[in-house]
Design a protein around this motif. Structure first.
Motif, PDB file in Angstrom:
ATOM      1  N   ASP A  30       0.850  -1.200   0.000  1.00 23.83           N
ATOM      2  CA  ASP A  30       0.000   0.000   0.000  1.00 23.83           C
ATOM      3  C   ASP A  30       0.886   1.250   0.000  1.00 23.83           C
ATOM      4  OD1 ASP A  30      -2.226   1.735   0.353  1.00 23.83           O
ATOM      5  OD2 ASP A  30      -3.283   0.175   1.436  1.00 23.83           O
ATOM      6  N   SER A  36      -9.572  -9.958   3.508  1.00 24.27           N
ATOM      7  CA  SER A  36      -9.940  -8.569   3.788  1.00 24.27           C
ATOM      8  C   SER A  36     -11.261  -8.217   3.126  1.00 24.27           C
ATOM      9  CB  SER A  36      -8.889  -7.605   3.228  1.00 24.27           C
ATOM     10  OG  SER A  36      -7.772  -7.581   4.063  1.00 24.27           O
ATOM     11  N   THR A  83     -11.119   1.618   3.910  1.00 26.82           N
ATOM     12  CA  THR A  83     -10.426   1.817   2.637  1.00 26.82           C
ATOM     13  C   THR A  83     -10.368   3.277   2.207  1.00 26.82           C
ATOM     14  OG1 THR A  83     -11.111  -0.380   2.011  1.00 26.82           O
ATOM     15  CG2 THR A  83     -10.489   1.076   0.198  1.00 26.82           C
ATOM     16  N   HIS A  87      -7.038   4.135   6.418  1.00 31.82           N
ATOM     17  CA  HIS A  87      -6.471   5.214   5.595  1.00 31.82           C
ATOM     18  C   HIS A  87      -6.731   6.556   6.274  1.00 31.82           C
ATOM     19  CE1 HIS A  87      -4.788   3.204   2.070  1.00 31.82           C
ATOM     20  NE2 HIS A  87      -5.581   2.205   2.447  1.00 31.82           N
TER      21      HIS A  87
HETATM   22  O1  KIV Z   1      -7.408  -0.102   1.688  1.00 28.13           O
HETATM   23  C1  KIV Z   1      -7.728  -1.271   1.422  1.00 28.13           C
HETATM   24  O2  KIV Z   1      -8.882  -1.672   1.499  1.00 28.13           O
HETATM   25  C2  KIV Z   1      -6.672  -2.169   0.973  1.00 28.13           C
HETATM   26  C3  KIV Z   1      -7.050  -3.598   0.813  1.00 28.13           C
HETATM   27  C4  KIV Z   1      -6.506  -4.171  -0.440  1.00 28.13           C
HETATM   28  C5  KIV Z   1      -6.652  -4.369   2.018  1.00 28.13           C
HETATM   29  O3  KIV Z   1      -5.545  -1.773   0.815  1.00 28.13           O
END
Ligand code: KIV
Ligand code: ZN
Length: 513
Positions: free
Chosen positions: A13, A138, A170, A203
């Motif tokens: 990520d 996930s 996310t 995030h």
């Molecule tokens: O932010 C998100 O949902 C991801 C997933 C792929 C785990 O990075």
């Protein structure tokens, strides 16, 4: 006290941060440091995304033994197969498979009904369990999913064999109270939930990623995902170093601990910042330059009487050295080698020999060679070793009434040499125009940043650039005693990376995530 596992996604990520492109050696360097830092799981990449990702996940999985290595896969068989090929050499192969569960994602991304999503998730977890001993599943966009549906699909994937259930925020939309409540809800409404680790992945779009992750811990999460310095998609992920220091400093409250070696924090953060080119804001928690600086007179007075008046984290705790041991031109090879080992580098004899020469050159020009200087020197040497073009010579003519002109000779790795000259409105532009001529391309300079390592008139100059050519963006770094030389090196480093990316794309016609 509860153990909280730390799942680091700096290389997956984190690498999705706009403008970040790490080469293989840099990823390896970061993975080694993460192992030393004590993370429990390294997400090394997304093997199906590109040949480059595949190769680096495979090498990291084969090399890193002190923690688990995982790779991301969509809920499709071919991604899982590719992930298995990349991860099967790892001591404990672990898959991270995801599918979206929110109404908005299910409808617009997949055009599928919720029950169809459950079927796919279950089928893919079952398929993956033929290969992988550990499967993390996930629920992408979990925080905008309907709770009864989230509970239902979670129960089914656990039955199918998932060992870890990750509930990402996310889009960085949730709040601590809401996110914590989601974990509580699943704990109460999924009968087999005790069989899995519950994980957070937040995030930072609203600046709450760390707070949300910690709220989940209060409500039963046993794993936190994040990235060093909080890098990642858009506004980034929860910053691992902040989470780890918060859990440590407030263990009275969270009643939890991690495996993180906190004294490696600064080094890990510096490494990621240097290699990604993502600068750390001075006021950033835990690792910012000002995190331990006391400016106001009242604070300084209190601090001098008793540090705890204004200090809740000591610099030593996170490996910030107040006074560095320095080397100089009289330091011998033995002291140099010992110092590198103390800094945590494990290098071969031939690498130490060539670094020692560089160190001597530097010590001739600079009285005190600090840890920061050595750190930058080693990185520069070890991560840029297989470049296509090397800078052979650089000459710049500058005068306040003349047009700056640069003459450059490059050597290609097949031995051929290229020499060109060009002018520019300033010395750096003259250098960059000349380099463009050497490779016969018109490149666009998107970013140029110069900083001195440690300051002072004899400091090393570090330059970071970002360029664009033929639709490919690449970044580069250069380090030298002279500003113009480091500017040239940074641009050339970016050129080498850009060419490597272009070749990959040609070779693999890759589809990028
Ligand atoms: O932010 C998100 O949902 C991801 C997933 C792929 C785990 O990075
Ligand atoms: Zn994410």
């Amino acid at each position: 006290m509860n153990k909280i596992k730390i799942f680091d996604t700096t290389l997956r990520d984190g690498e999705q941060s706009p403008g970040v492109n790490l080469n293989f050696q840099e990823k390896m360097e970061i993975a080694r440091q993460l192992e030393k830092y004590g993370v429990d799981i390294i997400e090394a990449g997304f093997p199906a995304a590109s040949k480059g990702d595949f190769q680096s996940v495979r090498e990291i999985a084969n090399t890193i033994k002190g923690c688990s290595v995982t790779g991301l896969a969509r809920a499709v068989k071919s991604d899982i197969d590719t992930a298995w090929e990349a991860l099967k050499g790892s001591e404990e192969p672990r898959l991270h498979v995801f599918i979206a569960t929110s109404p908005i994602h299910m409808a617009y991304k997949f055009n599928k009904k919720p029950e169809e999503i459950v079927e796919i998730a279950v089928e893919m977890v079952k398929y993956a369990s033929k290969f992988f001993p550990v499967i993390q599943w996930s629920a992408e966009d979990a925080s905008r999913s309907e709770l009864p549906f989230l509970a239902h699909i979670t129960e089914e994937v656990i039955k199918a064999g998932a060992n870890v259930v990750n509930l990402p925020d996310t889009v960085g939309y949730t709040t601590p109270k809401e996110y914590g409540a989601m974990f509580s809800y699943l704990k109460e409404n999924v009968p087999n939930i005790h069989k899995v680790d519950l994980s957070t992945h937040c995030h930072d779009d609203l600046g709450m990623a760390v707070a949300n992750s910690l709220a989940a811990v209060e409500n039963g999460a046993t794993q936190i995902e994040g990235a060093i310095n909080g890098i990642g998609e858009r506004a980034g992920n929860a910053a691992i170093e902040e989470v780890a220091v918060a859990l440590h400093t407030r263990k009275d409250f969270y009643q939890s601990y991690t495996n993180i070696t906190l004294s490696e924090t600064k080094r890990t953060s510096d490494l990621v910042s240097k290699l990604t080119g993502m600068a750390i804001p001075a006021n950033k928690a835990v690792v910012g330059r000002n995190a331990f600086a006391h400016e106001s007179g009242i604070h300084q007075d209190g601090f001098l009487k008793n540090r705890s008046t204004y200090e809740i984290i000591s610099p030593e705790l996170v490996g910030v050295q107040q006074k560095e041991v320095v080397l100089g031109k009289h330091s011998g090879r033995h002291a140099f080698r010992t110092h590198l080992m103390d800094l945590g580098f494990t290098l071969q004899d031939n690498q130490i020999d060539s670094l020692f020469e560089k160190f001597k050159d530097l010590a001739d020009k600079k009285k005190d060679v600090t840890d920061d200087d050595l750190f930058s020197l080693v990185l520069q040497k070890t991560v840029n070793s297989d470049e296509l073009y090397k800078l052979d010579s650089l000459q710049v003519q500058y005068g306040s009434h003349n047009i700056p002109t640069a003459t450059i000779t490059l050597t290609k790795n097949d031995g051929e040499s290229v020499q060109e000259a060009a002018t520019g409105s300033g010395s750096v532009e003259a250098i960059y125009n000349t380099l463009n001529r050497c490779i016969d391309s018109e490149l666009k300079l998107l970013d140029y940043r110069l900083q001195s390592i440690n300051g002072g008139p004899d400091a090393l100059a570090e330059v970071f650039v970002k360029i664009e050519g033929n639709g490919v963006e690449a970044s580069g770094r250069g380090l030298a005693y002279d500003v113009l030389e480091s500017s040239a090196k940074a641009y050339l480093n970016a050129i080498n990376r850009m060419i490597a990316i272009q070749e990959y794309r040609k070779e693999t016609k890759q589809e990028v995530m």
